[in-house]
Design a protein around this motif. Sequence first.
Motif, PDB file in Angstrom:
ATOM      1  N   GLN A  70      50.629  52.190  35.701  1.00 53.56           N
ATOM      2  CA  GLN A  70      49.403  52.344  35.440  1.00 53.56           C
ATOM      3  C   GLN A  70      48.780  51.638  36.638  1.00 53.56           C
ATOM      4  O   GLN A  70      49.507  51.350  37.547  1.00 53.56           O
ATOM      5  N   SER A  71      47.967  51.858  37.922  1.00 51.59           N
ATOM      6  CA  SER A  71      47.358  51.740  39.039  1.00 51.59           C
ATOM      7  C   SER A  71      45.991  51.623  38.806  1.00 51.59           C
ATOM      8  O   SER A  71      44.875  51.648  37.950  1.00 51.59           O
TER       9      SER A  71
ATOM     10  N   GLY B 213      42.948  56.488  35.521  1.00 53.83           N
ATOM     11  CA  GLY B 213      41.469  56.297  35.617  1.00 53.83           C
ATOM     12  C   GLY B 213      40.850  57.881  35.463  1.00 53.83           C
ATOM     13  O   GLY B 213      41.800  58.664  35.091  1.00 53.83           O
TER      14      GLY B 213
ATOM     15  N   ARG C 121      33.345  59.527  31.725  1.00 53.87           N
ATOM     16  CA  ARG C 121      34.381  58.808  30.700  1.00 53.87           C
ATOM     17  C   ARG C 121      34.451  59.640  29.451  1.00 53.87           C
ATOM     18  O   ARG C 121      35.684  59.817  29.479  1.00 53.87           O
TER      19      ARG C 121
ATOM     20  N   LEU D 271      42.771  55.449  29.059  1.00 50.21           N
ATOM     21  CA  LEU D 271      41.643  55.825  29.157  1.00 50.21           C
ATOM     22  C   LEU D 271      40.444  54.761  28.139  1.00 50.21           C
ATOM     23  O   LEU D 271      40.352  55.802  28.193  1.00 50.21           O
ATOM     24  N   ARG D 272      40.130  53.643  28.835  1.00 50.47           N
ATOM     25  CA  ARG D 272      39.307  53.004  27.845  1.00 50.47           C
ATOM     26  C   ARG D 272      38.286  52.874  28.021  1.00 50.47           C
ATOM     27  O   ARG D 272      37.388  53.754  29.166  1.00 50.47           O
TER      28      ARG D 272
ATOM     29  N   LEU E  73      36.679  46.270  25.162  1.00 45.85           N
ATOM     30  CA  LEU E  73      36.478  45.450  25.726  1.00 45.85           C
ATOM     31  C   LEU E  73      36.657  44.634  24.862  1.00 45.85           C
ATOM     32  O   LEU E  73      35.333  44.646  24.347  1.00 45.85           O
TER      33      LEU E  73
ATOM     34  N   PRO F  20      40.399  40.830  25.049  1.00 52.15           N
ATOM     35  CA  PRO F  20      39.817  39.970  25.044  1.00 52.15           C
ATOM     36  C   PRO F  20      39.324  40.869  26.802  1.00 52.15           C
ATOM     37  O   PRO F  20      39.794  40.127  27.303  1.00 52.15           O
ATOM     38  N   PHE F  21      37.551  40.448  26.904  1.00 56.20           N
ATOM     39  CA  PHE F  21      37.938  40.084  28.722  1.00 56.20           C
ATOM     40  C   PHE F  21      38.000  38.378  28.363  1.00 56.20           C
ATOM     41  O   PHE F  21      37.453  38.122  28.167  1.00 56.20           O
ATOM     42  N   ILE F  22      38.578  38.381  29.771  1.00 58.88           N
ATOM     43  CA  ILE F  22      38.518  36.805  30.840  1.00 58.88           C
ATOM     44  C   ILE F  22      38.555  37.350  32.318  1.00 58.88           C
ATOM     45  O   ILE F  22      38.928  37.897  32.598  1.00 58.88           O
TER      46      ILE F  22
ATOM     47  N   GLU G 134      35.848  51.369  27.247  1.00 54.70           N
ATOM     48  CA  GLU G 134      35.616  49.974  27.659  1.00 54.70           C
ATOM     49  C   GLU G 134      34.418  49.559  26.755  1.00 54.70           C
ATOM     50  O   GLU G 134      34.862  47.738  26.009  1.00 54.70           O
TER      51      GLU G 134
ATOM     52  N   ILE H 297      44.387  41.654  36.786  1.00 53.92           N
ATOM     53  CA  ILE H 297      43.200  41.968  36.805  1.00 53.92           C
ATOM     54  C   ILE H 297      42.441  40.774  36.555  1.00 53.92           C
ATOM     55  O   ILE H 297      41.038  40.790  36.449  1.00 53.92           O
ATOM     56  N   TYR H 298      43.140  39.788  35.660  1.00 56.54           N
ATOM     57  CA  TYR H 298      42.487  38.900  35.610  1.00 56.54           C
ATOM     58  C   TYR H 298      42.955  37.599  34.996  1.00 56.54           C
ATOM     59  O   TYR H 298      44.431  37.858  35.454  1.00 56.54           O
TER      60      TYR H 298
ATOM     61  N   TYR I 172      34.229  43.054  36.231  1.00 52.77           N
ATOM     62  CA  TYR I 172      35.027  41.766  35.293  1.00 52.77           C
ATOM     63  C   TYR I 172      36.488  42.161  36.031  1.00 52.77           C
ATOM     64  O   TYR I 172      37.287  41.259  35.514  1.00 52.77           O
ATOM     65  N   CYS I 173      36.518  43.668  37.246  1.00 57.63           N
ATOM     66  CA  CYS I 173      37.378  43.476  36.834  1.00 57.63           C
ATOM     67  C   CYS I 173      38.267  43.028  38.071  1.00 57.63           C
ATOM     68  O   CYS I 173      37.950  43.079  39.655  1.00 57.63           O
TER      69      CYS I 173
HETATM   70  N1  SAH Z   1      42.404  52.341  36.120  1.00 55.96           N
HETATM   71  C1  SAH Z   1      42.640  52.016  35.497  1.00 55.96           C
HETATM   72  C2  SAH Z   1      44.096  51.240  34.489  1.00 55.96           C
HETATM   73  C3  SAH Z   1      42.673  49.944  34.253  1.00 55.96           C
HETATM   74  S1  SAH Z   1      42.789  48.012  34.648  1.00 55.96           S
HETATM   75  C4  SAH Z   1      41.875  53.149  34.393  1.00 55.96           C
HETATM   76  O1  SAH Z   1      40.350  52.804  35.215  1.00 55.96           O
HETATM   77  O2  SAH Z   1      41.893  52.639  32.619  1.00 55.96           O
HETATM   78  C5  SAH Z   1      43.737  48.268  32.783  1.00 55.96           C
HETATM   79  C6  SAH Z   1      41.947  47.958  31.648  1.00 55.96           C
HETATM   80  O3  SAH Z   1      42.519  46.100  32.069  1.00 55.96           O
HETATM   81  C7  SAH Z   1      40.484  48.027  31.432  1.00 55.96           C
HETATM   82  O4  SAH Z   1      41.088  49.115  31.244  1.00 55.96           O
HETATM   83  C8  SAH Z   1      40.441  47.105  31.053  1.00 55.96           C
HETATM   84  O5  SAH Z   1      40.009  47.035  29.592  1.00 55.96           O
HETATM   85  C9  SAH Z   1      41.136  45.848  31.150  1.00 55.96           C
HETATM   86  N2  SAH Z   1      40.592  44.396  31.690  1.00 55.96           N
HETATM   87  C10 SAH Z   1      40.000  44.535  32.857  1.00 55.96           C
HETATM   88  N3  SAH Z   1      39.275  43.488  34.091  1.00 55.96           N
HETATM   89  C11 SAH Z   1      39.214  42.474  33.018  1.00 55.96           C
HETATM   90  C12 SAH Z   1      38.942  40.922  32.472  1.00 55.96           C
HETATM   91  N4  SAH Z   1      38.253  40.630  33.513  1.00 55.96           N
HETATM   92  N5  SAH Z   1      40.099  40.933  31.205  1.00 55.96           N
HETATM   93  C13 SAH Z   1      40.355  41.509  30.460  1.00 55.96           C
HETATM   94  N6  SAH Z   1      40.825  42.555  30.587  1.00 55.96           N
HETATM   95  C14 SAH Z   1      40.043  43.240  31.139  1.00 55.96           C
END
Ligand code: SAH
Length: 348
Positions: A110-111, A141, A183, A161-162, A202, A232-234, A164, A308-309, A72-73
């Motif tokens: 964040q990275s 991460g 995780r 750290l989500r 998400l 929201p997932f985008i 997810e 990211i999105y 998704y990222c």
């Molecule tokens: N590398 C770090 C940061 C991740 S980016 C980590 O692993 O925690 C931060 C967040 O962006 C992710 O945890 C994810 O929930 C969110 N993310 C990633 N892709 C996305 C998308 N397409 N839409 C919305 N949120 C997204």
Amino acid sequence: MTDNKDIKALIQKAESTHMLSKDEIVALLADTQYQDEFFAAADRVRQKYVGDEVHLRGLIEFSNICKQNCLYCGLRRDNKKVNRYRLEPGTVLDFAIKAKSYGYRTVVLQSGEDEWFSVDTMVDIIKRIKELGLAITLSVGEKTREVYQAYRDAGADRYLLRIETTDKALYEKLDPGMSWDNRVRCLKDLKELGFELGTGCLVGIPGQSLESLADDVLFFKSIDADMIGVGPFIPNPDTPLAEEVGGTFELSTKVMAMTRLLLPDINIPATTAMETLNPQGRVLALQRGANVVMPNVTEGDYRQMYMIYPGKICINDTPAHCRSCITGKIRGIGRKVSESHGFRVKRA
Ligand code: SAH
């Protein structure tokens, strides 16, 4: 089927006991008729437990290089369309100094999972930022317990750290090569090491159900998370999930409001992704249970490169503009910007 009377009773139960069963959570997430009452209950719980102050955390996106390949990222390893960058440690420190000058009491570093930042390099960055008197949230991460320990010893306060999704099979499908158990191991280590623990999910990823979202909220409660970010997932056009349907603003804020009802005293950000879907997204989120905003303090072209999105807000704005914009929005709804570091005060 849950009838109308039951829905109102469930909202009351959530507001007064902060406990619901999985079926009850699903019934509330599915309901559309009493949504306003549901959000109002979350807003009252927010007011009662964490008050009217909004904590601002300055977000520094210091590298978009990532060894992981989450479907998704946009920062995923296989995405060749993104211009990669990593900030020098000295630049990260400069951004932190600027964050402090805007009045932020916390910086969020964040990275992507970028191996260039060794433990020693991160420890050095953390120590130098701590000398500024700022609280530090890391969001970099999955690492070993030893590495988390080193970050903690250097002075990092919080870690984001989500999970997810708590659906292990779905997680492992969307995060190829990653392990859901690892995780969870990370989250438990972070908690044990004394970090304020942030996680989240998400909303609207393909294959996710309301039942699964209910599990997510119950999971947040079971690991005693100190902060929860729900977004929201985008769908990102440069990822394998390009053609999927994304999550909605309404459902994302419902999951967020549910989190406030069940974990009443934690910190909950109004997420940037919410504002991407709705121009008033963060203000609405602050009125549906959120009490934190994370304005971006990354400068210049890096903002658009941290993609990211798509549709990420404010990519052409300066950090100073973000600071005054968000302050205005917060005051506009009768809330105030906190002057404290904004640690969780356990009340539940
Ligand atoms: N590398 C770090 C940061 C991740 S980016 C980590 O692993 O925690 C931060 C967040 O962006 C992710 O945890 C994810 O929930 C969110 N993310 C990633 N892709 C996305 C998308 N397409 N839409 C919305 N949120 C997204």
